[in-house]
Design an enzyme around this catalytic site. Sequence first.
Site, PDB file in Angstrom:
ATOM      1  N   GLU A  86       8.655  17.738  25.438  1.00 16.89           N
ATOM      2  CA  GLU A  86       8.940  17.684  26.881  1.00 16.89           C
ATOM      3  C   GLU A  86       7.765  17.083  27.662  1.00 16.89           C
ATOM      4  O   GLU A  86       6.625  17.579  27.567  1.00 16.89           O
ATOM      5  CB  GLU A  86       9.240  19.098  27.398  1.00 16.89           C
ATOM      6  CG  GLU A  86       9.711  19.078  28.844  1.00 16.89           C
ATOM      7  CD  GLU A  86      10.232  20.425  29.348  1.00 16.89           C
ATOM      8  OE1 GLU A  86      10.485  21.326  28.526  1.00 16.89           O
ATOM      9  OE2 GLU A  86      10.383  20.554  30.577  1.00 16.89           O
ATOM     10  N   LYS A 264      11.246  30.395  31.188  1.00 19.06           N
ATOM     11  CA  LYS A 264      11.318  29.184  30.352  1.00 19.06           C
ATOM     12  C   LYS A 264      10.058  28.354  30.556  1.00 19.06           C
ATOM     13  O   LYS A 264       9.519  27.771  29.615  1.00 19.06           O
ATOM     14  CB  LYS A 264      12.582  28.389  30.696  1.00 19.06           C
ATOM     15  CG  LYS A 264      12.918  27.281  29.695  1.00 19.06           C
ATOM     16  CD  LYS A 264      12.239  25.959  29.988  1.00 19.06           C
ATOM     17  CE  LYS A 264      12.652  24.868  29.012  1.00 19.06           C
ATOM     18  NZ  LYS A 264      11.950  23.590  29.248  1.00 19.06           N
ATOM     19  N   ASP A 280       5.813  31.110  14.111  1.00 18.04           N
ATOM     20  CA  ASP A 280       7.264  31.265  14.195  1.00 18.04           C
ATOM     21  C   ASP A 280       7.680  31.315  15.668  1.00 18.04           C
ATOM     22  O   ASP A 280       7.533  32.346  16.325  1.00 18.04           O
ATOM     23  CB  ASP A 280       7.647  32.554  13.448  1.00 18.04           C
ATOM     24  CG  ASP A 280       9.144  32.783  13.364  1.00 18.04           C
ATOM     25  OD1 ASP A 280       9.878  32.280  14.228  1.00 18.04           O
ATOM     26  OD2 ASP A 280       9.567  33.491  12.431  1.00 18.04           O
ATOM     27  N   HIS A 379       8.077  14.314  37.583  1.00 17.58           N
ATOM     28  CA  HIS A 379       8.890  13.960  36.420  1.00 17.58           C
ATOM     29  C   HIS A 379       9.310  12.501  36.457  1.00 17.58           C
ATOM     30  O   HIS A 379       9.490  11.875  35.427  1.00 17.58           O
ATOM     31  CB  HIS A 379      10.155  14.826  36.379  1.00 17.58           C
ATOM     32  CG  HIS A 379       9.916  16.148  35.718  1.00 17.58           C
ATOM     33  ND1 HIS A 379      10.925  16.988  35.337  1.00 17.58           N
ATOM     34  CD2 HIS A 379       8.775  16.777  35.367  1.00 17.58           C
ATOM     35  CE1 HIS A 379      10.421  18.071  34.789  1.00 17.58           C
ATOM     36  NE2 HIS A 379       9.113  17.975  34.797  1.00 17.58           N
TER      37      HIS A 379
HETATM   38  P1  NAD Z   1       2.771  36.734   4.421  1.00 16.85           P
HETATM   39  O1  NAD Z   1       3.433  37.842   3.705  1.00 16.85           O
HETATM   40  O2  NAD Z   1       2.850  35.373   3.825  1.00 16.85           O
HETATM   41  O3  NAD Z   1       1.228  37.075   4.666  1.00 16.85           O
HETATM   42  C1  NAD Z   1       0.807  38.369   4.994  1.00 16.85           C
HETATM   43  C2  NAD Z   1       0.028  38.947   3.849  1.00 16.85           C
HETATM   44  O4  NAD Z   1      -1.226  38.277   3.712  1.00 16.85           O
HETATM   45  C3  NAD Z   1      -0.328  40.395   4.086  1.00 16.85           C
HETATM   46  O5  NAD Z   1       0.742  41.215   3.692  1.00 16.85           O
HETATM   47  C4  NAD Z   1      -1.583  40.566   3.257  1.00 16.85           C
HETATM   48  O6  NAD Z   1      -1.246  40.997   1.953  1.00 16.85           O
HETATM   49  C5  NAD Z   1      -2.167  39.163   3.133  1.00 16.85           C
HETATM   50  N1  NAD Z   1      -3.449  39.005   3.884  1.00 16.85           N
HETATM   51  C6  NAD Z   1      -4.584  38.429   3.400  1.00 16.85           C
HETATM   52  N2  NAD Z   1      -5.543  38.416   4.333  1.00 16.85           N
HETATM   53  C7  NAD Z   1      -5.052  38.989   5.430  1.00 16.85           C
HETATM   54  C8  NAD Z   1      -5.561  39.263   6.740  1.00 16.85           C
HETATM   55  N3  NAD Z   1      -6.824  38.944   7.096  1.00 16.85           N
HETATM   56  N4  NAD Z   1      -4.749  39.843   7.650  1.00 16.85           N
HETATM   57  C9  NAD Z   1      -3.484  40.173   7.327  1.00 16.85           C
HETATM   58  N5  NAD Z   1      -2.937  39.953   6.103  1.00 16.85           N
HETATM   59  C10 NAD Z   1      -3.715  39.365   5.160  1.00 16.85           C
HETATM   60  O7  NAD Z   1       3.304  36.548   5.903  1.00 16.85           O
HETATM   61  P2  NAD Z   1       3.699  37.556   7.076  1.00 16.85           P
HETATM   62  O8  NAD Z   1       2.751  37.313   8.194  1.00 16.85           O
HETATM   63  O9  NAD Z   1       3.896  38.947   6.609  1.00 16.85           O
HETATM   64  O10 NAD Z   1       5.138  36.972   7.490  1.00 16.85           O
HETATM   65  C11 NAD Z   1       5.241  35.825   8.296  1.00 16.85           C
HETATM   66  C12 NAD Z   1       6.434  34.998   7.914  1.00 16.85           C
HETATM   67  O11 NAD Z   1       7.622  35.802   7.901  1.00 16.85           O
HETATM   68  C13 NAD Z   1       6.691  33.898   8.891  1.00 16.85           C
HETATM   69  O12 NAD Z   1       6.895  32.712   8.163  1.00 16.85           O
HETATM   70  C14 NAD Z   1       8.001  34.315   9.558  1.00 16.85           C
HETATM   71  O13 NAD Z   1       8.716  33.185   9.986  1.00 16.85           O
HETATM   72  C15 NAD Z   1       8.688  35.050   8.463  1.00 16.85           C
HETATM   73  N6  NAD Z   1       9.761  36.005   8.798  1.00 16.85           N
HETATM   74  C16 NAD Z   1      10.057  36.374  10.075  1.00 16.85           C
HETATM   75  C17 NAD Z   1      11.062  37.307  10.327  1.00 16.85           C
HETATM   76  C18 NAD Z   1      11.328  37.739  11.742  1.00 16.85           C
HETATM   77  O14 NAD Z   1      10.600  37.357  12.635  1.00 16.85           O
HETATM   78  N7  NAD Z   1      12.351  38.554  11.986  1.00 16.85           N
HETATM   79  C19 NAD Z   1      11.761  37.879   9.248  1.00 16.85           C
HETATM   80  C20 NAD Z   1      11.419  37.480   7.963  1.00 16.85           C
HETATM   81  C21 NAD Z   1      10.410  36.557   7.717  1.00 16.85           C
END
Ligand code: NAD
Length: 427
Positions: A86, A264, A280, A379
């Site tokens: 945008e 928005k 995300d 714009h």
């Molecule tokens: P992830 O599981 O890939 O990473 C998190 C993991 O990294 C932790 O569980 C931990 O074991 C490790 N880690 C290492 N160093 C860390 C630190 N300093 N701090 C925290 N953790 C550390 O990812 P996530 O963040 O659990 O999930 C994010 C993903 O899930 C995104 O891609 C999102 O789009 C997706 N997702 C979103 C939804 C939703 O929003 N409803 C549902 C499902 C999946």
Amino acid sequence: MANSRAINSRIANFRSYDVAARRAEVVRQTDLTDADIAVYDDGGLGIDQADRMVENVLGVIGIPVGVATNFTINGRDYLIPLATEEASVVAAASNAARIARGLGGFHVSSTAPIMQAQIQLVDVVDPAAARIRLLEARDEIMALANEQDPKLVSVGGGVKDISVRIISSPEATYVVLHLHVDVRDAMGANAVNTMAEAIADRVAEIGGGHVVLRILTNKADLRLTRARAVFDAELIGGPEVVDNLIHAARMAELDPYRAATHNKGIMNGISSVVLATGNDTRAVEAGCHSHAINADGIYSSLSHFEKNADGNIVGTLELPMPVGLVGGATKVHPAAQAAIKMLGVESADELAGIILAVGLAQNLAAVRVLASEGVQRGHMGLHARNIAASAGAEKHEIDAVVARLIADKSIRVEHAETVLAEIRTGN
Ligand code: NAD
């Protein structure tokens, strides 16, 4: 890693630089190298990487990445990457940051990064007693959940508490256990979902009934980030614009029709940084919009603007901000990695603060324009550039075509084609 050099985000005439000069300036000021910034050449993502990220891949889609300037946040300058299709968003954010800069810039703070998962029990015969039994088993439930993610616990995160709610309607009563998980530098969805699934059977044994849902809630209302800034009344346009701006912001607090557009505008800034850093966008947007329901149950403005004793505008914003530096696409997407390095952020918390500052800046800029000249004037210049390009104008011809379209008050492709033909034949 924090950038090793102090950044000065006030860069005169940055808009008039060409792309190569802008890249050179960002490389000069941050820890990004020429090679790092070159990831933006091909949309920032190779086809093989894309093929590993989602299913049935055909290709990738390019979105412009611009740099917002002028931001001072908690006393430190940042150059902030915004990914958006945008026009005006990058310019507006930079402009509002300039208006706040002389009065201290943005001040941000956050709660601990607590995400929640819900475990839903159905057909519980004694919901009130089930709730108390689950709370009695708090330590056992927390230990079982923490066993699932020793890495998270080792960096200071993990389950910090539980709560139990009873949700009733005439048709059904559900007992819903919430896990409160400190996810540190992660967005946290996978982390809390793994825990929720692992403890679900034990929760049903204690509470009774059986489990249906065991999943993160995107209403991340225990993971809040706040931003505050004072915007200079003179730079805003003087006392009349200030008063109109307050009326415009108040209408967004009172009226859902206005609030949707007001919010928005905030998301224009927020989603652009979230996307540029590989986070995300849907999770953040779901969290923010669910936070817009006020105490009266009405969808309302996410921000507040007040006039302070000096006649300046004080803007504030408080939102859920579930973003991470580990996990998800943030670690695997090369353009996201470049964005994180450009920002020099060291924690998810710091990134969240930057995102809120951009959201507040974007919001101030949009409401200021609405309360003064209206959006179309600004714009139109950008729109005219797009129309000139659509009519086939080359880079060196665009300014001349745009000037004519605006002077003729006719910003249409057919007219641009006529103007272009005239310019080319020297008429
Ligand atoms: P992830 O599981 O890939 O990473 C998190 C993991 O990294 C932790 O569980 C931990 O074991 C490790 N880690 C290492 N160093 C860390 C630190 N300093 N701090 C925290 N953790 C550390 O990812 P996530 O963040 O659990 O999930 C994010 C993903 O899930 C995104 O891609 C999102 O789009 C997706 N997702 C979103 C939804 C939703 O929003 N409803 C549902 C499902 C999946």
